[in-house]
Design an enzyme around this catalytic site. Structure first.
Site, mmCIF file in Angstrom:
data_model
loop_
_atom_site.group_PDB
_atom_site.id
_atom_site.type_symbol
_atom_site.label_atom_id
_atom_site.label_comp_id
_atom_site.label_asym_id
_atom_site.label_seq_id
_atom_site.Cartn_x
_atom_site.Cartn_y
_atom_site.Cartn_z
ATOM 1 N N HIS A 1 -1.423 -22.237 -6.052
ATOM 2 C CA HIS A 1 -2.253 -21.154 -6.606
ATOM 3 C C HIS A 1 -1.388 -19.926 -6.840
ATOM 4 C CE1 HIS A 1 -1.930 -20.365 -2.328
ATOM 5 N NE2 HIS A 1 -1.959 -19.093 -2.679
ATOM 6 N N HIS B 1 3.363 -14.780 -8.557
ATOM 7 C CA HIS B 1 4.187 -15.972 -8.308
ATOM 8 C C HIS B 1 3.332 -17.065 -7.695
ATOM 9 C CE1 HIS B 1 4.030 -14.047 -4.365
ATOM 10 N NE2 HIS B 1 4.267 -15.244 -3.846
HETATM 11 P P1 2AM Z 1 2.827 -16.300 -0.524
HETATM 12 O O1 2AM Z 1 2.581 -17.637 -1.146
HETATM 13 O O2 2AM Z 1 3.848 -15.500 -1.224
HETATM 14 O O3 2AM Z 1 3.056 -16.408 0.964
HETATM 15 C C1 2AM Z 1 -2.540 -17.286 1.082
HETATM 16 O O4 2AM Z 1 -1.848 -16.983 2.247
HETATM 17 C C2 2AM Z 1 -1.906 -16.616 -0.101
HETATM 18 O O5 2AM Z 1 -1.964 -15.197 0.020
HETATM 19 C C3 2AM Z 1 -0.466 -16.974 -0.358
HETATM 20 O O6 2AM Z 1 -0.301 -17.208 -1.742
HETATM 21 C C4 2AM Z 1 0.314 -15.766 0.061
HETATM 22 O O7 2AM Z 1 1.448 -15.495 -0.696
HETATM 23 C C5 2AM Z 1 -0.679 -14.656 -0.215
HETATM 24 N N1 2AM Z 1 -0.458 -13.476 0.621
HETATM 25 C C6 2AM Z 1 -0.238 -12.237 0.169
HETATM 26 N N2 2AM Z 1 -0.116 -11.382 1.176
HETATM 27 C C7 2AM Z 1 -0.236 -12.088 2.305
HETATM 28 C C8 2AM Z 1 -0.176 -11.759 3.687
HETATM 29 N N3 2AM Z 1 -0.012 -10.501 4.113
HETATM 30 N N4 2AM Z 1 -0.314 -12.761 4.576
HETATM 31 C C9 2AM Z 1 -0.498 -14.029 4.166
HETATM 32 N N5 2AM Z 1 -0.588 -14.398 2.883
HETATM 33 C C10 2AM Z 1 -0.445 -13.439 1.947
#
Ligand code: 2AM
Length: 188
Positions: free
Chosen positions: A53, A137
């Site tokens: 996602h 991303h």
């Molecule tokens: P990431 O893939 O770059 O880790 C679920 O956790 C989604 O929320 C992931 O796509 C994650 O990005 C994003 N996300 C953004 N901020 C976050 C945070 N503080 N903690 C965990 N997930 C975060």
């Protein structure tokens, strides 16, 4: 003797949630293949096809009783459908994430993330990383072991985004599981 503390108020049950764009199955399958290939070379945990996602806004823990309110807030977000071209891979050293994204994200994507962020905050839902710039991303591999692995070229993938979703995340030892709680159309 210290005076007895009053018992702490019970915490309401919460759900860990975020808003995201969810790719069609065919695109997710292709990207999951790229994730496996890279993890094969560089080590790390490739994302499973069904978990891929692009996050628009991460809220973290929200009381389950307030989820209808959160959905109502997201329903106020208006925006047109738009096309994304995923045409690059990247490898972040600081968090060991291998990802895919757009060389030129369409303006409508940034606008959507910003209006969603604004709407949920205006409705009384704190967004932990609201001050961080939005870097669109899709995480393909986590905990990359060999950070010097060359980043491959990415064949461009077109993706027509016609909706965004509210997702509940449950993290276990085997990784994250996501359930789509609600869908919000992008029209225009
Ligand atoms: P990431 O893939 O770059 O880790 C679920 O956790 C989604 O929320 C992931 O796509 C994650 O990005 C994003 N996300 C953004 N901020 C976050 C945070 N503080 N903690 C965990 N997930 C975060």
């Amino acid at each position: 003797m210290s005076p007895e503390r009053p018992p702490a108020a019970p915490r309401p049950p919460v759900a860990r949630v975020f808003f995201a764009l969810w790719p069609p199955a065919e695109l997710a399958a292709t990207l999951a293949g790229a994730a496996k290939d890279f993890a094969h070379q560089a080590g790390g945990h490739p994302s499973r096809q069904e978990t891929l996602h692009l996050t628009l806004a991460f809220l973290g823990d929200v009381p389950i009783s307030r989820l209808p309110e959160l959905q109502a807030a997201a329903q106020n977000v208006r925006g047109p459908a738009f096309e994304l071209t995923l045409d690059r891979f990247g490898l972040w050293q600081h968090n060991r994430i291998f990802w895919t994204g757009c060389t030129q994200p369409p303006p409508a994507l940034g606008t959507l993330a910003a209006s969603l962020m604004q709407q949920v905050q205006d409705s009384g839902f704190p967004v932990p990383d609201a001050q961080r710039p939005f870097v669109p991303h899709m995480t393909l591999v986590r905990k990359v072991a060999r950070l010097q692995t060359p980043v491959p070229q990415c064949a461009p993938h077109q993706w027509m985004c016609r909706e965004f979703v509210l997702v509940r995340s449950r993290v276990s030892e085997s990784g994250a599981d996501y359930a789509v709680l609600a869908r919000f159309p992008l029209v225009g």
